[in-house]
Scaffold this motif. Structure first.
Motif, mmCIF file in Angstrom:
data_model
loop_
_atom_site.group_PDB
_atom_site.id
_atom_site.type_symbol
_atom_site.label_atom_id
_atom_site.label_comp_id
_atom_site.label_asym_id
_atom_site.label_seq_id
_atom_site.Cartn_x
_atom_site.Cartn_y
_atom_site.Cartn_z
ATOM 1 N N ALA A 186 12.549 10.013 3.026
ATOM 2 C CA ALA A 186 12.087 9.145 4.118
ATOM 3 C C ALA A 186 11.140 9.907 5.041
ATOM 4 O O ALA A 186 10.130 9.370 5.483
ATOM 5 C CB ALA A 186 13.288 8.610 4.898
ATOM 6 N N LYS A 187 11.449 11.164 5.286
ATOM 7 C CA LYS A 187 10.591 11.990 6.140
ATOM 8 C C LYS A 187 9.230 12.201 5.479
ATOM 9 O O LYS A 187 8.185 12.125 6.126
ATOM 10 C CB LYS A 187 11.270 13.329 6.416
ATOM 11 N N GLY A 190 5.334 6.323 10.839
ATOM 12 C CA GLY A 190 3.955 6.647 11.192
ATOM 13 C C GLY A 190 2.932 5.652 10.667
ATOM 14 O O GLY A 190 1.745 5.769 10.959
ATOM 15 N N ILE A 191 3.369 4.664 9.905
ATOM 16 C CA ILE A 191 2.439 3.688 9.339
ATOM 17 C C ILE A 191 2.216 2.570 10.345
ATOM 18 O O ILE A 191 3.161 1.951 10.824
ATOM 19 C CB ILE A 191 2.982 3.119 8.013
ATOM 20 N N GLU A 192 0.951 2.350 10.652
ATOM 21 C CA GLU A 192 0.623 1.276 11.581
ATOM 22 C C GLU A 192 0.746 -0.057 10.863
ATOM 23 O O GLU A 192 0.147 -0.268 9.819
ATOM 24 C CB GLU A 192 -0.804 1.441 12.110
ATOM 25 N N LEU A 222 0.814 -1.220 0.000
ATOM 26 C CA LEU A 222 0.000 0.000 0.000
ATOM 27 C C LEU A 222 0.845 1.266 0.000
ATOM 28 O O LEU A 222 0.332 2.350 -0.237
ATOM 29 C CB LEU A 222 -0.941 -0.005 1.207
ATOM 30 N N THR A 223 2.137 1.134 0.268
ATOM 31 C CA THR A 223 3.002 2.315 0.316
ATOM 32 C C THR A 223 3.791 2.522 -0.972
ATOM 33 O O THR A 223 4.506 3.507 -1.096
ATOM 34 C CB THR A 223 4.005 2.211 1.492
ATOM 35 N N VAL A 266 14.157 -3.390 10.295
ATOM 36 C CA VAL A 266 13.543 -2.104 10.589
ATOM 37 C C VAL A 266 12.598 -1.760 9.438
ATOM 38 O O VAL A 266 12.982 -1.816 8.271
ATOM 39 C CB VAL A 266 14.614 -0.990 10.747
ATOM 40 N N PHE A 267 11.368 -1.403 9.769
ATOM 41 C CA PHE A 267 10.383 -0.986 8.771
ATOM 42 C C PHE A 267 10.718 0.445 8.413
ATOM 43 O O PHE A 267 10.540 1.358 9.222
ATOM 44 C CB PHE A 267 8.976 -1.102 9.359
ATOM 45 N N GLN A 268 11.225 0.672 7.203
ATOM 46 C CA GLN A 268 11.717 1.995 6.849
ATOM 47 C C GLN A 268 11.620 2.272 5.354
ATOM 48 O O GLN A 268 11.268 1.405 4.567
ATOM 49 C CB GLN A 268 13.152 2.163 7.325
#
Length: 190
Positions: A55-56, A62-64, A36-37, A79-81
């Motif tokens: 990235a900012k 901020g994604i749940e 979805l991203t 790491v989710f990034q």
């Protein structure tokens, strides 16, 4: 009746062990919410500063997502990034929030079907100029711009092939074919 060899009895537990750990590893690095991203972009960041700005903007923190269940809270391995990588076919670049991976000398790609960042085994960047290291973090893909250049090369090749297909019905094509045959014969002295 099927007979098992003695080696099969030793191989089976090993295969079960490998499959279990591969599945566990994929569970830690695959995350369905990543799809979805996905945002296709013309160009990926070229340096650390532009990478941080992108990235900012994407705000992956901020994604749940609940994909990190089972990962130790102090683990920095997954790491989710933010990532900006090529796609599987090396014909597009995309931004995506996904778990980072350790890559083994290949360009980073995002596999939509697996929802995972992975090595693109058709893009060995250790052979590029300048080369990428044989081991690197997928979140540092911007350091290896030659991987993004593969997309540009594929776009150029696609345009050339498309142009050739469009002119294949044209009357000039037979003349070009005859001209090249003439040149080849002259070079080979036939």
């Amino acid at each position: 009746m099927m007979r098992f060899k003695r080696t099969d009895l030793y191989t089976l537990p090993l295969l079960v062990y490998i499959i279990y750990h591969l599945k566990k590893s994929m569970a830690f690095t695959s995350c369905g919410i990543s799809i979805l991203t996905v945002n296709y972009v013309k160009q990926c960041p070229e340096d650390s500063k532009s990478w941080q700005m992108a990235a900012k903007r994407m705000d992956c923190d901020g994604i749940e997502q609940d994909c990190q269940q089972g990962i130790r809270a102090d683990s920095h391995q997954f790491v989710f990034q933010y990532h900006c990588v090529i796609n599987v076919w090396r014909n597009a670049t995309l931004e995506v929030c996904a778990f980072n991976r350790t890559l083994l000398g290949y360009c980073a790609e995002f596999n939509i079907l697996g929802s995972v960042i992975q090595d693109n085994y058709y893009a060995d960047c250790t052979k590029h100029d300048p080369p990428c290291p044989s081991v690197y973090n997928s979140a540092e893909a911007y350091k290896y711009q030659s991987c993004y250049k593969l997309v540009e090369q594929n776009e150029r090749n696609t345009k050339i092939i498309s142009a050739a297909k469009r002119t294949s019905g044209n009357l000039t094509t037979p003349f070009i074919s005859i001209f090249f045959r003439f040149i080849i014969r002259k070079l080979l002295h036939i």
